[in-house]
Write a protein that holds these residues in place. Structure first.
Motif, PDB file in Angstrom:
ATOM      1  N   GLY A  20       0.804  -1.226   0.000  1.00 45.79           N
ATOM      2  CA  GLY A  20       0.000   0.000   0.000  1.00 45.79           C
ATOM      3  C   GLY A  20       0.833   1.269   0.000  1.00 45.79           C
ATOM      4  O   GLY A  20       1.913   1.342  -0.597  1.00 45.79           O
ATOM      5  N   ASP A  21       0.315   2.280   0.683  1.00 50.68           N
ATOM      6  CA  ASP A  21       0.995   3.583   0.718  1.00 50.68           C
ATOM      7  C   ASP A  21       2.357   3.493   1.390  1.00 50.68           C
ATOM      8  O   ASP A  21       3.226   4.330   1.144  1.00 50.68           O
ATOM      9  N   GLY A  35      -5.052   5.398  -4.561  1.00 52.46           N
ATOM     10  CA  GLY A  35      -4.126   4.381  -4.090  1.00 52.46           C
ATOM     11  C   GLY A  35      -4.830   3.231  -3.395  1.00 52.46           C
ATOM     12  O   GLY A  35      -4.189   2.279  -2.944  1.00 52.46           O
ATOM     13  N   THR A  36      -6.172   3.310  -3.340  1.00 54.95           N
ATOM     14  CA  THR A  36      -6.902   2.237  -2.657  1.00 54.95           C
ATOM     15  C   THR A  36      -6.782   0.930  -3.439  1.00 54.95           C
ATOM     16  O   THR A  36      -6.519  -0.136  -2.864  1.00 54.95           O
TER      17      THR A  36
END
Ligand code: FAD
Ligand code: SF4
Length: 285
Positions: free
Chosen positions: A63-64, A76-77
């Motif tokens: 993820g982030d 970014g989900t």
């Protein structure tokens, strides 16, 4: 949104937004409304060129945390979910007798997935905005519509904290006073973030060298942390006669945007996790 690669140490992202709201074309959108909440967050916009090593003994970056945000889309989900799925599959395969300490199949899996391809294709868009908004937009159109993200070049990126010019080479910015109707001050806004930190805990905003805020930040950049922090956490205080400047850190106001960790010119500020999951408490989240 304000790119944290800005150069003028007098720029204040918070005040830029307040001023933006008072633009004659924007003001009607807010008129008659009521301020109900406040928050701030840095997004990881390094993109493909910034991706770190994705695995280490005992851990994987997803993820982030890895920087998988698609910067032009500001989304970014989906990439966070995809990286989590690839990580889960790699971990499942690695479970059992003789499991490796470092799951190296995960970075391989990311490289083989649409996530890698998606980030690769948009890699040149954000860096092209260093030429200015209109040039960046023109380049982005050519890059995406003509070259379809397959340009044979990759633009280099730069660290945001290294972009600040010295105060002596920069023009101070005079922001208008907030009117309390469309534009607001920092502290009353922070109140609406519902932020809470127990006062007697060690500060979660740590300094590698406590002298640097005065000897470097104040002396060379006129203490930019006073302006880039959207919560007024950093204040230069002085004795009554104006002498003895020192940095006061109002850590209880911190809304966890992480800008200070990114933008401090000498990377002297380190944001560490506060105790007990404290911080902003945004409504409806
Ligand atoms: C203002 C804004 C708007 C956005 N809009 C969109 C959009 O419209 N569409 C889209 O796809 N993406 C959007 N994004 C990006 C998207 O939110 C992120 O890419 C996505 O949430 C990343 O998911 P993540 O699980 O990696 O990280 P996060 O969603 O950030 O989750 C990390 C979690 O870990 C928790 N955590 C952190 N440290 C600790 C710790 N020490 N102990 C325990 N827990 C901890 C955090 O509280 C958080 O809940 C937006 C981002 C921002 C900031
Ligand atoms: S102290 Fe740092 S992380 Fe906290 S609100 Fe200010 S800039 Fe953001």
């Amino acid at each position: 949104m304000v790119g944290l690669d800005y150069q003028n140490p007098y720029l204040s992202p918070f005040d830029e937004f307040q001023r933006f709201k008072t633009h004659p074309e924007v003001r009607p959108t807010f008129e008659g409304g009521r301020r109900v909440a406040y928050g701030a967050r840095a997004i990881s916009e390094g993109g493909f060129q910034s991706l770190p090593k994705l695995s280490f003994p005992g851990g994987l970056l997803v993820g982030d945390t890895a920087g998988f945000l698609n910067v032009p889309k500001i989304k970014g989900t989906h990439t966070a979910m995809k990286s989590g799925m690839v990580a889960a599959e790699a971990l499942l395969d690695a479970l059992g007798e003789g499991a490796p300490r470092e799951v190296k199949d995960y970075p391989e899996g990311v490289r083989a997935s649409w996530l890698w391809d998606e980030l690769y294709r948009v890699r040149n868009i954000r860096p092209s905005f260093r030429w200015g908004m209109w040039s960046g937009l023109a380049y982005a159109a050519i890059d995406q519509y003509v070259l379809q993200g397959r340009a044979p070049w990759t633009f280099r990126i730069h660290a945001d904290h290294a972009q600040l010019r010295k105060a002596a080479e920069s023009r101070p910015i005079a922001y208008p006073k907030p009117d309390g109707v469309i534009a607001f001050d920092k502290l009353s806004s922070v109140y609406l973030s519902g932020v809470n930190h127990e006062e007697n805990q060690p500060s979660h905003l740590t300094l590698a060298d406590p002298a640097v805020p005065i000897t470097v930040n104040l002396a060379l950049y006129d203490a930019p942390e006073q302006r880039y922090c959207p919560a007024g956490v950093y204040e230069i205080v002085r004795d009554a006669d104006g002498s003895n400047p020192r940095l006061q850190i109002n850590a209880q106001n911190c809304v966890h945007c992480k800008t200070c960790d990114i933008k401090d010119p000498t990377q002297n500020i380190h944001w560490v996790v506060p105790q007990g999951g404290e911080g902003p408490s945004y409504p409806n989240m």
